[in-house]
Design a protein around this motif. Structure first.
Motif, short mmCIF file in Angstrom:
data_model
loop_
_atom_site.label_atom_id
_atom_site.label_comp_id
_atom_site.label_asym_id
_atom_site.label_seq_id
_atom_site.Cartn_x
_atom_site.Cartn_y
_atom_site.Cartn_z
N SER A 1 -12.07 -2.22 7.73
CA SER A 1 -12.01 -1.16 8.74
C SER A 1 -13.03 -0.06 8.52
O SER A 1 -13.53 0.55 9.46
CB SER A 1 -10.60 -0.55 8.78
OG SER A 1 -9.68 -1.51 9.21
N ASP B 1 -4.90 1.41 -2.57
CA ASP B 1 -5.57 1.38 -1.27
C ASP B 1 -7.04 1.75 -1.51
O ASP B 1 -7.38 2.91 -1.67
CB ASP B 1 -4.89 2.41 -0.33
CG ASP B 1 -5.60 2.53 1.01
OD1 ASP B 1 -6.55 1.76 1.26
OD2 ASP B 1 -5.20 3.40 1.81
N SER C 1 -9.65 -3.59 3.37
CA SER C 1 -9.93 -4.14 4.70
C SER C 1 -11.37 -3.83 5.06
O SER C 1 -12.07 -3.10 4.35
CB SER C 1 -8.98 -3.53 5.74
OG SER C 1 -9.41 -2.23 6.09
N VAL D 1 -4.86 -2.86 6.00
CA VAL D 1 -4.00 -2.26 4.97
C VAL D 1 -2.64 -1.92 5.57
O VAL D 1 -1.59 -2.17 4.98
CB VAL D 1 -4.66 -1.00 4.38
CG1 VAL D 1 -3.72 -0.26 3.45
CG2 VAL D 1 -5.95 -1.39 3.63
C1 LIG Z 1 -6.59 6.10 3.68
C2 LIG Z 1 -6.96 4.86 4.43
N1 LIG Z 1 -6.49 3.69 4.00
C3 LIG Z 1 -6.80 2.54 4.64
C4 LIG Z 1 -7.59 2.53 5.74
C5 LIG Z 1 -7.90 1.22 6.39
O1 LIG Z 1 -7.10 1.09 7.48
P1 LIG Z 1 -6.62 -0.32 8.02
O2 LIG Z 1 -7.07 -1.37 7.07
O3 LIG Z 1 -5.13 -0.20 8.08
O4 LIG Z 1 -7.26 -0.45 9.36
C6 LIG Z 1 -8.11 3.72 6.23
C7 LIG Z 1 -8.94 3.72 7.43
O5 LIG Z 1 -9.18 4.68 8.09
C8 LIG Z 1 -7.78 4.92 5.55
O6 LIG Z 1 -8.24 6.10 5.98
#
Ligand SMILES: Cc1ncc(COP(=O)(O)O)c(C=O)c1O
Length: 504
Positions: free
Chosen positions: A340, A309, A338, A213
């Motif tokens: 993640s 998101d 994502s 993200v």
């Molecule tokens: C609020 C939020 N958005 C998105 C993500 C995903 O993060 P990314 O895809 O940037 O690793 C997380 C992960 O901890 C998050 O806490």
């Protein structure tokens, strides 16, 4: 080389390079034999040098306490030394307390052999062979930090099976530079998955794959957002920074118990908005149905773009799952997600489900080739989804985190607190007064408990929320420590005078 009994007629140019390379997979021993020494003297020198090298490896942390040394016979064979020499060195080091041994078990580095003052960071030492496995990181004994699922849930076996299948079947073209939109296999699999599980209205040709993200936000801010992006007043600072790096101004908009206050958004001059509507990060509230409609209408009326998101959309534990906001406005909402939270932040795989008119713009911005994401991983993830393994993993994880959340709620309420907000995600907020938040976080650190305060996530230009809070990431603790970690948190809340003052 009388001492070694082998290679007696050929002396290698630098026998100690051999020695260093063979003593363990990744240990460098700085051994310098004295080329002037007589054959007899050389035996003693070898013994002394090996002894010194092992001592210094223990002292500087390259051989930590508990490390099993190879049996002296193997080490002797590996190093081309006489067995007696290595055996004598081991005996000396055992006698001096550097090593220990027990009947029938291997010789190990003794506990406390390295004085902490003299131990150095193992990553500072010279390593032969592989890089050190992990850089040193500080971990709280009771680690409730945010941003990761429980590592033991990672579906290793499924990943291995999928990798084997993919690498057996895929054609050579998969190993060439790839199109920036990402592999069609994963785009197809994701479009089915997102529509089935989140109600997203999309198709493979509207999905653009990437790593996360965060990187998607930076890309969008350069090319899609326009001048300014409205964000929730409390959120992830590194997301705002990514947006600002892309050249877009960030405008914080207040959040309350229905999510972002859309009336305030309408009063701003934002050309785009970033929302976490299913589970606001970090407060944990869901954007109310009325505000969902309101924000979609605002975007249609003003030509603005909404980025959703959906960072933990799969993990809702009550019986009333909330679908993606994108389903209400696929023409104005970019659905960003994502792996993640669902798999691991170490799997750098993310996606954007775009309104049709933005696909070419985003692709143009990415360039001719995929710059960052692993194409092999895209194929593995497609296989995981198509085979049903990913769904099984999510169901298993949901069950696992639901139990964790229930246990957390029990522990917190046993100390007189509530965990408000919807039952979802991998973190919870324990409300405390503002003044007490700082004290409690401080006390938590003192007890080895890793939690953070809600105020950490406040945008610098935003007003504080009415309450402070402790943000507890219940996905992070290891399965083996969760119960004791929870007990530590419970004890903290139970004994802290600061905490008691804010009991509702
Ligand atoms: C609020 C939020 N958005 C998105 C993500 C995903 O993060 P990314 O895809 O940037 O690793 C997380 C992960 O901890 C998050 O806490």
């Amino acid at each position: 080389m009388e001492e070694t009994g082998v290679n007696s007629s050929v002396t290698p140019p630098d026998p100690w390079a051999e020695v260093a390379a063979r003593l363990g997979a990744d240990l460098f021993l700085d051994l310098q034999p004295d080329p002037e020494a007589s054959a007899r003297g050389r035996g003693a020198t070898l013994r002394r040098t090996l002894t010194e090298a092992l001592r210094s490896a223990i002292l500087d942390g390259r051989l930590p306490a508990g490390t099993a040394l190879p049996p002296y016979r193997s080490l002797a064979a590996d190093l081309g030394l006489a067995r007696g020499t290595v055996s004598t060195v081991y005996q000396e080091l055992i006698a001096e307390g550097w090593l220990t041994t027990r009947q029938g078990s291997s010789t190990r580095v003794a506990d406390g052999a390295a004085h902490p003052d003299t131990a150095v960071n193992p990553t500072d030492t010279q390593i032969v062979g592989e890089e050190p496995a992990t850089p040193p990181t500080f971990r709280f004994p009771h680690d409730f930090s945010l941003g990761q699922p429980c590592a033991s849930m990672f579906p290793r076996t499924d990943w291995i099976r999928a990798t084997r299948r993919v690498l057996t079947d895929v054609g050579d073209e998969a190993f060439a530079p790839s199109h920036p939109q990402g592999r069609p296999e994963l785009r197809r699999a994701l479009s089915g998955y997102l529509s089935r599980t989140r109600g997203v209205r999309t198709s493979a040709d509207r999905i653009v794959l990437g790593t996360a993200v965060q990187s998607a936000l930076e890309l969008l801010s350069r090319n899609v957002f326009g001048d300014s992006l409205a964000v929730e007043s409390h959120g992830l600072p590194f997301h705002w920074q990514a947006v600002e790096r892309g050249g877009t101004r960030v405008i914080p908009i207040p959040v309350d118990d229905e999510g972002m206050v859309i009336d305030e958004l309408e009063r701003s001059d934002a050309s785009a908005v970033l929302l976490s509507p299913s589970h606001q990060f970090p407060t944990g509230v869901a954007l109310s149905p009325a505000r969902r409609m309101q924000v979609i209408e605002w975007a249609r009326r003003t030509g603005a773009i909404i980025v959703e998101d959906d960072y933990d959309g799969e993990f809702r534990y009550d019986r009333d799952p909330v679908g993606a906001l994108q389903a209400l406005g696929p023409d104005v909402v970019i659905h960003a997600g994502s792996m993640s939270k669902s798999l691991s932040p170490a799997v750098r795989a993310g996606w954007l489900a775009l309104p049709p008119r933005l696909v070419d713009i985003v692709l143009g911005a990415k360039g001719l080739r995929e710059p960052d994401a692993s194409i092999v991983d895209q194929l593995i993830l497609a296989d995981l989804i198509d085979s049903g393994a990913y769904d099984r993993h999510i169901r298993r994880s949901r069950q696992f985190y639901r139990q964790r959340r229930d246990a957390l709620v029990d522990a917190v309420s046993a100390s007189g607190f509530e965990v408000p907000g919807i039952a979802a995600g991998l973190h919870a907020v324990v409300p405390v007064g503002h003044a007490d938040e700082h004290t409690l976080v401080h006390q938590a650190f003192g007890r080895g408990i890793g939690v953070v305060g809600l105020s950490l996530f406040r945008h610098p230009d935003a007003d504080p929320l009415p309450n402070g809070g402790l943000v507890v990431g219940f996905g992070t603790p290891a399965a083996s420590t969760f119960t004791t970690d929870l007990q530590a948190l419970r004890d903290l809340l139970a004994v802290s005078p600061a905490a008691r003052r804010v009991v509702p």
